[in-house]
Design a protein around this motif. Sequence first.
Motif, PDB file in Angstrom:
ATOM      1  N   HIS A 119       0.813  -1.216   0.000  1.00  0.00           N
ATOM      2  CA  HIS A 119       0.000   0.000   0.000  1.00  0.00           C
ATOM      3  C   HIS A 119       0.849   1.270   0.000  1.00  0.00           C
ATOM      4  O   HIS A 119       1.978   1.291   0.487  1.00  0.00           O
ATOM      5  CB  HIS A 119      -0.927   0.009   1.215  1.00  0.00           C
ATOM      6  N   ARG A 120       0.252   2.327  -0.531  1.00  0.00           N
ATOM      7  CA  ARG A 120       0.885   3.642  -0.491  1.00  0.00           C
ATOM      8  C   ARG A 120       0.732   4.256   0.899  1.00  0.00           C
ATOM      9  O   ARG A 120      -0.229   3.971   1.613  1.00  0.00           O
ATOM     10  CB  ARG A 120       0.261   4.566  -1.545  1.00  0.00           C
ATOM     11  N   LYS A 121       1.676   5.103   1.265  1.00  0.00           N
ATOM     12  CA  LYS A 121       1.631   5.838   2.523  1.00  0.00           C
ATOM     13  C   LYS A 121       1.749   7.328   2.217  1.00  0.00           C
ATOM     14  O   LYS A 121       1.894   7.732   1.064  1.00  0.00           O
ATOM     15  CB  LYS A 121       2.788   5.415   3.436  1.00  0.00           C
ATOM     16  N   ASN A 122       1.699   8.143   3.253  1.00  0.00           N
ATOM     17  CA  ASN A 122       2.056   9.553   3.139  1.00  0.00           C
ATOM     18  C   ASN A 122       3.496   9.727   3.590  1.00  0.00           C
ATOM     19  O   ASN A 122       3.954   9.054   4.521  1.00  0.00           O
ATOM     20  CB  ASN A 122       1.150  10.426   4.006  1.00  0.00           C
ATOM     21  N   ILE A 123       4.211  10.645   2.945  1.00  0.00           N
ATOM     22  CA  ILE A 123       5.579  10.916   3.368  1.00  0.00           C
ATOM     23  C   ILE A 123       5.586  11.479   4.787  1.00  0.00           C
ATOM     24  O   ILE A 123       4.584  11.991   5.286  1.00  0.00           O
ATOM     25  CB  ILE A 123       6.284  11.899   2.415  1.00  0.00           C
ATOM     26  N   SER A 124       6.739  11.388   5.411  1.00  0.00           N
ATOM     27  CA  SER A 124       6.940  11.980   6.732  1.00  0.00           C
ATOM     28  C   SER A 124       7.557  13.362   6.577  1.00  0.00           C
ATOM     29  O   SER A 124       8.549  13.541   5.870  1.00  0.00           O
ATOM     30  CB  SER A 124       7.875  11.090   7.558  1.00  0.00           C
ATOM     31  N   THR A 125       6.954  14.351   7.227  1.00  0.00           N
ATOM     32  CA  THR A 125       7.571  15.666   7.415  1.00  0.00           C
ATOM     33  C   THR A 125       7.298  16.080   8.848  1.00  0.00           C
ATOM     34  O   THR A 125       6.288  15.688   9.436  1.00  0.00           O
ATOM     35  CB  THR A 125       6.993  16.743   6.474  1.00  0.00           C
ATOM     36  N   GLY A 126       8.184  16.876   9.437  1.00  0.00           N
ATOM     37  CA  GLY A 126       7.942  17.376  10.781  1.00  0.00           C
ATOM     38  C   GLY A 126       7.724  16.257  11.783  1.00  0.00           C
ATOM     39  O   GLY A 126       8.336  15.190  11.707  1.00  0.00           O
ATOM     40  N   ASP A 127       6.821  16.503  12.736  1.00  0.00           N
ATOM     41  CA  ASP A 127       6.553  15.541  13.808  1.00  0.00           C
ATOM     42  C   ASP A 127       5.563  14.486  13.328  1.00  0.00           C
ATOM     43  O   ASP A 127       4.352  14.606  13.533  1.00  0.00           O
ATOM     44  CB  ASP A 127       5.972  16.257  15.034  1.00  0.00           C
ATOM     45  N   GLY A 128       6.056  13.456  12.687  1.00  0.00           N
ATOM     46  CA  GLY A 128       5.148  12.407  12.244  1.00  0.00           C
ATOM     47  C   GLY A 128       5.874  11.318  11.490  1.00  0.00           C
ATOM     48  O   GLY A 128       6.937  11.542  10.910  1.00  0.00           O
ATOM     49  N   PRO A 129       5.308  10.099  11.471  1.00  0.00           N
ATOM     50  CA  PRO A 129       5.917   8.975  10.768  1.00  0.00           C
ATOM     51  C   PRO A 129       5.382   8.831   9.353  1.00  0.00           C
ATOM     52  O   PRO A 129       4.474   9.554   8.929  1.00  0.00           O
ATOM     53  CB  PRO A 129       5.477   7.785  11.629  1.00  0.00           C
ATOM     54  N   THR A 130       5.941   7.889   8.618  1.00  0.00           N
ATOM     55  CA  THR A 130       5.370   7.464   7.343  1.00  0.00           C
ATOM     56  C   THR A 130       4.109   6.670   7.656  1.00  0.00           C
ATOM     57  O   THR A 130       4.165   5.671   8.373  1.00  0.00           O
ATOM     58  CB  THR A 130       6.378   6.589   6.578  1.00  0.00           C
ATOM     59  N   GLU A 131       2.958   7.096   7.134  1.00  0.00           N
ATOM     60  CA  GLU A 131       1.695   6.481   7.541  1.00  0.00           C
ATOM     61  C   GLU A 131       0.620   6.725   6.494  1.00  0.00           C
ATOM     62  O   GLU A 131       0.765   7.573   5.613  1.00  0.00           O
ATOM     63  CB  GLU A 131       1.238   7.061   8.884  1.00  0.00           C
ATOM     64  N   SER A 132      -0.481   5.982   6.607  1.00  0.00           N
ATOM     65  CA  SER A 132      -1.646   6.187   5.753  1.00  0.00           C
ATOM     66  C   SER A 132      -2.629   7.121   6.445  1.00  0.00           C
ATOM     67  O   SER A 132      -2.497   7.408   7.637  1.00  0.00           O
ATOM     68  CB  SER A 132      -2.321   4.847   5.451  1.00  0.00           C
ATOM     69  N   SER A 133      -3.637   7.583   5.705  1.00  0.00           N
ATOM     70  CA  SER A 133      -4.619   8.502   6.285  1.00  0.00           C
ATOM     71  C   SER A 133      -6.023   8.169   5.813  1.00  0.00           C
ATOM     72  O   SER A 133      -6.253   7.916   4.629  1.00  0.00           O
ATOM     73  CB  SER A 133      -4.295   9.950   5.906  1.00  0.00           C
TER      74      SER A 133
END
Length: 598
Positions: A119-133
């Motif tokens: 599956h695709r994820k969202n990139i990580s920027t700032g305070d957060g991990p690589t994750e889905s939404s």
Amino acid sequence: MPLSGAAGVNLGTENMPVQQVGYRRFYAMLLSEHPMMTERVNAVQEGALRTVRQIVNEHGAEIGCVHYIGASFAPTLTTLLQLKQLGKIDPFKEEPRLAKFAKFFMHFQTPPELRFGPHRKNISTGDGPTESSEMLGMLGTGFRDADPELAAKLMGAWNAGGKPHSGFFGSSLLMIDENAPAMDPRLGSASFPGYYSVLRHGWGTPNETAVWFLNGDFYRDHRHADRGTVIMYALGVPLSLDWGPQYAPHTGGGIMHSVVLPENQLGQPWDQDVKSLGGGGTWGSSTGEAFVAFRTAAYARGKMISGGTSWTRETFSLHPNEAYPALLIRDTFAGESAASPKVFTLNLMAEGTVQTPAGPMTPPLRTWGDGYDTKITHEYPSAGQVFTLQPGVSRLGFAGIQFGTAANPAIALDFDLYTISDEARQAHIGNWANNWVGGAAGDFQRVNGKPYEERQHILRIKGTGAFTTLILPWRKGKPRAATVTREGALLVITAGDERYAIGDQHYSYVRGPLRALTFFGTGRAAGEGISVEGGPMEVLLETTTAVLTAHGAPGQRAFTLPGVWKTKDPKAPIKQVGGVWVLDYPGGEAMTMVLERR
């Protein structure tokens, strides 16, 4: 407790009062038919739309890092869905920023994130991990009748992310229509002033490559010292990531990001192990200055400023051969401290020994154990042995990380990194890993047969002039013999029958019958018998056709071609005057037209 600064209470980071007001409005809507609340419904409608205009700019960019966009936007999104459900208004039709935000948020999607599964994820920027939404599905549900095509693309993106759900504020199971029509969004390159540009090609293919460039300051909530940073995936594989352990540990300092900093802003000697993950300064401001996208290339430029010094970063994705893209980063400086020592940092998803001009170098491994367990060793990023890069073109050979298991290996890549300079420079390669990623840890374990780890080599180069960095990735086991040289002002890549010639604001390419010239600037460029002037334009010459694409600022594009040509469409806004073709480009979306050889 009053949600007002006048109450003398710290309301927290920027998303927190926005979040709490969103909850309050949603609860008010649950009582919308009560006699005491009916007059307040209009205030909820007006307030929710006012919040959208507060946290989303006119281009669709939002205030938060990718993870915390959920905190600031999701409660308001829930209220907007409720307003639509009650038939009060349809904010998805009435507020144009919502559609722009939906596109902005969708473009955070990575290629299928092989570290965690299909599956695709969202990139990580700032305070957060690589994750889905889950928000892609919520937005798709909201736009279903307001903009059916956009809604279907959002649902397609949500499906590609694994159909994630959340109970952050009520269950998204009650907010997403899982049976809504879906289509492949087929994302390409895009730019959202105030936040980022993304240069992407090959969507949905094994060659999918994307470069995100953070180049705006509307993004500010839970932000790190990351102005100017780049995040890269090549051939479907992570190549350079922004660290994603969120708070375990917190990696907010400029020294942890893929940026250039004045040496005196690092807060420590550049050639020693990192002493603080919050160390290193940041540039005072950042602005996206240019963005264009064509069939074989995309380009973005941004400027970062601190005091009287500016740093301009240009990112190029050159992909006439999509199986072997060329990624170029050019960093130049102006102003009072332009000639002072600076340190270029680039995180790289690589492992093992690196081939350097000074011989093989193996970075010392360092690991920060579970950030929430003080009994586990917390190590800081290492610094490797310092070596010299002589003037000219220097090659560093990296082995990309192999994910998956021995029985079921994931696709992987290796890559060469070339650094080009007129001065001798020093460099070293360190290493670091963390092991916190939140809920995706189980997916990583299933795919890789071991606990989660995010490990990268860290390249640092010290110099006083401009930095030019070229990355040539290839599928592991399928290297391409390539040479990189300088010919005057051109950087030339030769590989078999392919030849790239990269100039200051253009590149030309030849392979068999294909000749190409792509111009990113405003002056004039020439190559392979083609010339272009007046603004960004791409010319692709094949045996019988010439494909012309204009993008960027509106205005005339003048160009010359070898041979004799005629327009395929007599109504096209193009004419030939004295051997020079002139195209009238109105601006906006890229314009493409075709000429035929006579």
